[in-house]
Design a protein around this motif. Sequence first.
Motif, mmCIF file in Angstrom:
data_model
loop_
_atom_site.group_PDB
_atom_site.id
_atom_site.type_symbol
_atom_site.label_atom_id
_atom_site.label_comp_id
_atom_site.label_asym_id
_atom_site.label_seq_id
_atom_site.Cartn_x
_atom_site.Cartn_y
_atom_site.Cartn_z
ATOM 1 N N THR A 39 0.882 -1.161 0.000
ATOM 2 C CA THR A 39 0.000 0.000 0.000
ATOM 3 C C THR A 39 0.920 1.211 0.000
ATOM 4 O O THR A 39 1.725 1.380 0.921
ATOM 5 N N ILE A 40 0.828 2.029 -1.035
ATOM 6 C CA ILE A 40 1.698 3.196 -1.161
ATOM 7 C C ILE A 40 0.957 4.428 -0.675
ATOM 8 O O ILE A 40 -0.125 4.753 -1.163
ATOM 9 N N VAL A 41 1.531 5.091 0.315
ATOM 10 C CA VAL A 41 0.975 6.341 0.824
ATOM 11 C C VAL A 41 1.753 7.473 0.146
ATOM 12 O O VAL A 41 2.873 7.804 0.535
ATOM 13 N N LYS A 42 1.154 8.049 -0.875
ATOM 14 C CA LYS A 42 1.868 9.012 -1.707
ATOM 15 C C LYS A 42 2.085 10.342 -1.005
ATOM 16 O O LYS A 42 1.247 10.801 -0.236
ATOM 17 N N GLN A 43 3.233 10.934 -1.283
ATOM 18 C CA GLN A 43 3.602 12.229 -0.731
ATOM 19 C C GLN A 43 4.035 13.146 -1.868
ATOM 20 O O GLN A 43 4.604 12.684 -2.855
ATOM 21 N N GLU A 44 3.776 14.422 -1.732
ATOM 22 C CA GLU A 44 4.197 15.377 -2.753
ATOM 23 C C GLU A 44 5.614 15.882 -2.507
ATOM 24 O O GLU A 44 6.424 15.971 -3.428
ATOM 25 N N GLU A 45 5.921 16.193 -1.247
ATOM 26 C CA GLU A 45 7.219 16.796 -0.935
ATOM 27 C C GLU A 45 8.289 15.763 -0.650
ATOM 28 O O GLU A 45 9.443 15.917 -1.074
ATOM 29 N N TYR A 46 7.930 14.711 0.078
ATOM 30 C CA TYR A 46 8.888 13.683 0.456
ATOM 31 C C TYR A 46 8.611 12.411 -0.336
ATOM 32 O O TYR A 46 7.653 12.331 -1.102
ATOM 33 N N GLY A 47 9.464 11.410 -0.121
ATOM 34 C CA GLY A 47 9.221 10.127 -0.754
ATOM 35 C C GLY A 47 7.938 9.490 -0.255
ATOM 36 O O GLY A 47 7.418 9.826 0.821
ATOM 37 N N ASN A 48 7.412 8.556 -1.024
ATOM 38 C CA ASN A 48 6.197 7.852 -0.628
ATOM 39 C C ASN A 48 6.500 6.849 0.490
ATOM 40 O O ASN A 48 7.572 6.241 0.511
ATOM 41 N N HIS A 49 5.558 6.684 1.406
ATOM 42 C CA HIS A 49 5.667 5.654 2.437
ATOM 43 C C HIS A 49 5.086 4.356 1.884
ATOM 44 O O HIS A 49 4.180 4.370 1.046
ATOM 45 N N ILE A 50 5.587 3.234 2.381
ATOM 46 C CA ILE A 50 5.174 1.934 1.860
ATOM 47 C C ILE A 50 4.821 0.995 3.011
ATOM 48 O O ILE A 50 5.652 0.753 3.897
ATOM 49 N N LEU A 51 3.611 0.468 3.001
ATOM 50 C CA LEU A 51 3.196 -0.550 3.962
ATOM 51 C C LEU A 51 3.070 -1.876 3.221
ATOM 52 O O LEU A 51 2.395 -1.958 2.185
ATOM 53 N N LEU A 52 3.731 -2.907 3.743
ATOM 54 C CA LEU A 52 3.709 -4.229 3.136
ATOM 55 C C LEU A 52 2.969 -5.209 4.032
ATOM 56 O O LEU A 52 3.250 -5.306 5.231
ATOM 57 N N LYS A 53 2.020 -5.923 3.440
ATOM 58 C CA LYS A 53 1.258 -6.970 4.131
ATOM 59 C C LYS A 53 1.195 -8.201 3.237
ATOM 60 O O LYS A 53 1.272 -8.089 2.006
ATOM 61 N N GLN A 54 1.030 -9.348 3.855
ATOM 62 C CA GLN A 54 0.823 -10.546 3.076
ATOM 63 C C GLN A 54 -0.518 -10.475 2.337
ATOM 64 O O GLN A 54 -1.522 -10.030 2.898
ATOM 65 N N LYS A 55 -0.513 -10.899 1.104
ATOM 66 C CA LYS A 55 -1.711 -10.744 0.270
ATOM 67 C C LYS A 55 -2.896 -11.565 0.783
ATOM 68 O O LYS A 55 -4.049 -11.221 0.540
ATOM 69 N N LYS A 56 -2.627 -12.658 1.523
ATOM 70 C CA LYS A 56 -3.710 -13.541 1.954
ATOM 71 C C LYS A 56 -4.137 -13.314 3.402
ATOM 72 O O LYS A 56 -5.007 -14.011 3.905
ATOM 73 N N THR A 57 -3.549 -12.346 4.078
ATOM 74 C CA THR A 57 -3.891 -12.151 5.484
ATOM 75 C C THR A 57 -5.205 -11.404 5.622
ATOM 76 O O THR A 57 -5.521 -10.508 4.849
ATOM 77 N N ASN A 58 -5.992 -11.806 6.608
ATOM 78 C CA ASN A 58 -7.260 -11.123 6.870
ATOM 79 C C ASN A 58 -7.432 -10.829 8.349
ATOM 80 O O ASN A 58 -8.537 -10.638 8.836
ATOM 81 N N LYS A 59 -6.323 -10.817 9.074
ATOM 82 C CA LYS A 59 -6.386 -10.504 10.491
ATOM 83 C C LYS A 59 -5.297 -9.514 10.859
ATOM 84 O O LYS A 59 -4.399 -9.221 10.073
ATOM 85 N N GLN A 60 -5.402 -8.981 12.066
ATOM 86 C CA GLN A 60 -4.458 -7.970 12.531
ATOM 87 C C GLN A 60 -3.114 -8.609 12.851
ATOM 88 O O GLN A 60 -3.002 -9.444 13.746
ATOM 89 N N PRO A 61 -2.047 -8.252 12.123
ATOM 90 C CA PRO A 61 -0.713 -8.781 12.443
ATOM 91 C C PRO A 61 -0.260 -8.358 13.832
ATOM 92 O O PRO A 61 -0.693 -7.325 14.355
ATOM 93 N N SER A 62 0.624 -9.142 14.417
ATOM 94 C CA SER A 62 1.082 -8.895 15.781
ATOM 95 C C SER A 62 2.375 -8.094 15.849
ATOM 96 O O SER A 62 2.659 -7.470 16.871
#
Length: 379
Positions: free
Chosen positions: A46-69
Amino acid sequence: MSKQEEMLHMLSELVMMDSGSYDKSGVDNVGSYLINAFNELGFVETIVKQEEYGNHILLKQKKTNKQPSILLMLHMDTVFPVGTSAVRPFVVKDDKAYGPGVADMKGSHVTTYFALKTLYETNPTILNQIDVLFTSDEEIGAPSGRSIIEEQAIGKKAVLVMEPARKDGSVVTFRRGGGRYVMRVEGIAAHSGNDPEKGASAVEELAYKIIALHQLSDATAGIHVNVGVIRGGTAVNTVADYAEADIDIRLSKMEQASELEAAIESIANETRIKGTSTTVKGRITETANDRSNKTIQLYELVREQARLVGIEVGETSSGGGSDASYTSALGIPTIDGMGPVGSGFHSEEEYLQVTSLQERTTLLLNVIQRVLSKDVVFK
């Protein structure tokens, strides 16, 4: 190619990508590289786009459907400007790897990837319990990243911050907070030879204020105020009509912040040179993270796992800021410095100890598995 050779190859590619905090395209290039690498392990971005700074990136497993620990936190930005890697390229000498950002923190990109790669190959379902967050502006106080960090940390059992381990292998369990301010003085220009009495020197006024600012430091209380950069004036024979100072503050407890900010405002409001006026702008950018009971328990777990693989890991504090401060302030067990061993951060002497790449990969792997055990509870 051996595992260490694979690690060094990946490290070399990352170090040779300039990614200073204000170099958006450079940071985003690093982000694209990491996305491609972690996609191979089943992570989707999931890319959180930014105009001034670089984009932030959140990585999750594609098959997960619960809150990671577990949240693994890393940053992609460095303190080095565009062109540094061309002048000072990646090189390995006597078990030390050199280059801009080699330890802080591109070596950690490598150890994180290889630890999760091992899990992908041996126990892939465990990856559903792990989120990986790459931010783009840690080195400048996370102006756009802080809210994302706090949002992703909520509900996690533990946060492992992949800043480099210290030279002796220690991890960081406590960091001081801090802030940045700019104090600007407006004066009245005049010729210093013909009619100096008509002027009001902003430089002279700022000089008084700098002395007062430094007197706010209190080593016993863990407070340090430093004026690191000053600017002002237009010509040597002209009474300066402006002057400004960049101020860095460090504190050990967040309750010190309001009193310190009030003192800085008071210094700004007190006028010694008639005809000058002063403004100050800034904020606390990094909260102090306490060595809480939960963090102590997490540290003991890390130390136990280190000993099982023949590594001795001590704990230390740091006067520098880190994204760890934000998660610790939320009461979440947080250990900083889980990356490979290095030293000389933010300088031309920065290096990473090559042998620590595999050691810290194994340590991270084992700590993740132990934290996710049902019998491990932080309270």
